[in-house]
Design an enzyme around this catalytic site. Structure first.
Site, short mmCIF file in Angstrom:
data_model
loop_
_atom_site.label_atom_id
_atom_site.label_comp_id
_atom_site.label_asym_id
_atom_site.label_seq_id
_atom_site.Cartn_x
_atom_site.Cartn_y
_atom_site.Cartn_z
N GLU A 1 -4.08 26.96 -10.52
CA GLU A 1 -4.48 25.77 -9.77
C GLU A 1 -4.15 24.50 -10.55
O GLU A 1 -4.33 24.45 -11.76
CB GLU A 1 -5.99 25.78 -9.51
CG GLU A 1 -6.50 26.98 -8.76
CD GLU A 1 -8.02 26.95 -8.61
OE1 GLU A 1 -8.58 27.94 -8.15
OE2 GLU A 1 -8.64 25.93 -8.98
N SER A 2 -3.70 23.49 -9.84
CA SER A 2 -3.48 22.13 -10.35
C SER A 2 -2.26 22.02 -11.26
O SER A 2 -1.98 22.90 -12.06
CB SER A 2 -4.70 21.60 -11.11
OG SER A 2 -5.83 21.52 -10.30
N LYS B 1 -4.86 18.35 2.07
CA LYS B 1 -5.71 17.45 1.27
C LYS B 1 -5.37 16.01 1.64
O LYS B 1 -4.42 15.43 1.11
CB LYS B 1 -5.46 17.71 -0.22
CG LYS B 1 -6.30 16.84 -1.15
CD LYS B 1 -6.27 17.35 -2.58
CE LYS B 1 -4.91 17.21 -3.23
NZ LYS B 1 -4.98 17.54 -4.69
N ASN C 1 -7.98 26.69 -13.36
CA ASN C 1 -7.66 25.29 -13.08
C ASN C 1 -7.06 24.63 -14.32
O ASN C 1 -7.71 24.55 -15.36
CB ASN C 1 -8.93 24.55 -12.65
CG ASN C 1 -8.63 23.20 -12.03
OD1 ASN C 1 -7.52 22.69 -12.12
ND2 ASN C 1 -9.63 22.61 -11.39
N LYS D 1 -12.23 24.64 0.58
CA LYS D 1 -12.24 23.97 -0.72
C LYS D 1 -13.34 22.91 -0.68
O LYS D 1 -13.26 21.92 0.04
CB LYS D 1 -10.88 23.31 -0.97
CG LYS D 1 -10.72 22.60 -2.31
CD LYS D 1 -10.51 23.59 -3.43
CE LYS D 1 -10.10 22.85 -4.70
NZ LYS D 1 -8.75 22.27 -4.63
N GLU E 1 -2.37 23.43 0.27
CA GLU E 1 -3.64 22.73 0.49
C GLU E 1 -3.49 21.52 1.39
O GLU E 1 -2.68 20.63 1.13
CB GLU E 1 -4.22 22.29 -0.85
CG GLU E 1 -5.62 21.71 -0.74
CD GLU E 1 -6.34 21.76 -2.07
OE1 GLU E 1 -7.06 22.75 -2.30
OE2 GLU E 1 -6.17 20.83 -2.87
N GLU F 1 -13.39 29.64 -9.59
CA GLU F 1 -12.55 28.78 -10.41
C GLU F 1 -13.09 28.66 -11.83
O GLU F 1 -14.29 28.43 -12.03
CB GLU F 1 -12.48 27.38 -9.80
CG GLU F 1 -11.64 26.39 -10.61
CD GLU F 1 -11.59 25.03 -9.98
OE1 GLU F 1 -11.09 24.94 -8.83
OE2 GLU F 1 -12.05 24.05 -10.59
#
Length: 287
Positions: free
Chosen positions: A218-219, A63, A188, A122, A61, A167
């Protein structure tokens, strides 16, 4: 939307309020909105190609910043993106939310032109018109924010040619995503009510997904041991942002994309976070 915002962290509420106020966005500075017509790069094929090469499928990502990280990464996003691809990323995620993440649709356009892997947009999309702001290969739809609008939004995205990553955070949201027809589901690990991360979230939700759904963790993935943990729980791919952006993005991406094969976190060949990982990393998907 108001009822769905009641238990969200203040930072997330602010993001959603900004998303609502952004409304319909125009493309390339034009005055009139035109529905996009996307010819997407296939995400499933990208994952398969990486796996056949012995690497772990990672969506890296781009970001610049976020409400849960300190500081801002000022490098040219295109440079970051090309380095991530050089590090073995199967796909890229590009933030287009401007107020809280420093993203833009212009950045996504530049990145997608510069690389040959699928690119995920995103953002926090709550209106159909927002789908027409920019072309990407994949768009993110967040089940918690869309509620009953998830199905219509997913259909609208597919009508435009987008692949859709839905998500979810819990089993109820997973069921809603599956009922809407989601093929790519991101679980997530971050609770948007408290902004706390717990990797066991993926482990709890993943077993309830059918085999034909592609699961993306995710995360919260910060080490190679975390990658192996998510893979053992059934993750087909991982979306990793902060841990890649923190330092040399090519070497960070390579560390995660080779996690299954190398079983190391550090350059000296040791796994600093899980010295006993050899006994626990055999991938046995629980779904």
């Amino acid at each position: 939307m108001d009822d769905r915002m009641n238990d969200l962290a203040l930072a997330v509420r602010s993001i959603l309020e900004t998303a609502e106020s952004r409304g319909a966005e125009s493309r390339a500075g034009g005055d009139d909105r035109v529905d996009v017509d996307v010819d997407p790069r296939d995400l499933e094929s990208a994952f398969a190609a990486v796996e056949s090469d012995g690497r772990t499928p990672v969506i890296a990502e781009v970001k610049p910043t976020s409400p849960t990280t300190d500081g801002t990464r000022a490098d040219d996003p295109v440079d970051l993106a090309t380095e991530m691809v050089a590090g073995g990323a199967a796909a890229l995620s590009v933030l287009t939310e401007p107020a809280h993440f420093g993203g833009s649709t212009d950045t996504l356009e530049r990145v997608r032109e510069a690389v040959d892997v699928p690119v995920l947009r995103k953002d926090f999309l709550v209106r159909e018109a927002q789908l027409d702001a920019v072309e990407s290969d994949v768009v993110l739809l967040i089940a918690r924010f869309l509620g009953d609008d998830l199905g219509p939004m997913l259909a609208a995205a597919r009508d435009r040619g987008f692949q859709v990553l839905v998500e979810v955070h819990d089993r109820a949201e997973l069921e809603r995503a599956l009922s809407a027809g989601a093929r790519f589901v991101g679980i997530n690990n971050r609770d948007l009510a408290k902004l706390e991360v717990d990797l066991s979230t993926f482990e709890d939700v993943a077993p309830h997904a059918p085999e034909d759904v592609t699961l993306i963790a995710e995360s919260g993935v910060t080490t190679a041991a975390d990658v192996r943990r998510m893979r053992a729980a059934g993750a087909d791919a991982l979306l990793i942002g902060s841990a890649i952006m923190d330092g040399d993005v090519r070497s960070n991406t390579r560390r995660f994309t080779t996690a299954d094969a190398t079983n190391v976190d550090d350059a000296d060949g040791t796994d600093a976070d899980d010295p006993d990982a050899d006994d626990a990393i055999e991938r046995q998907p629980s779904r």
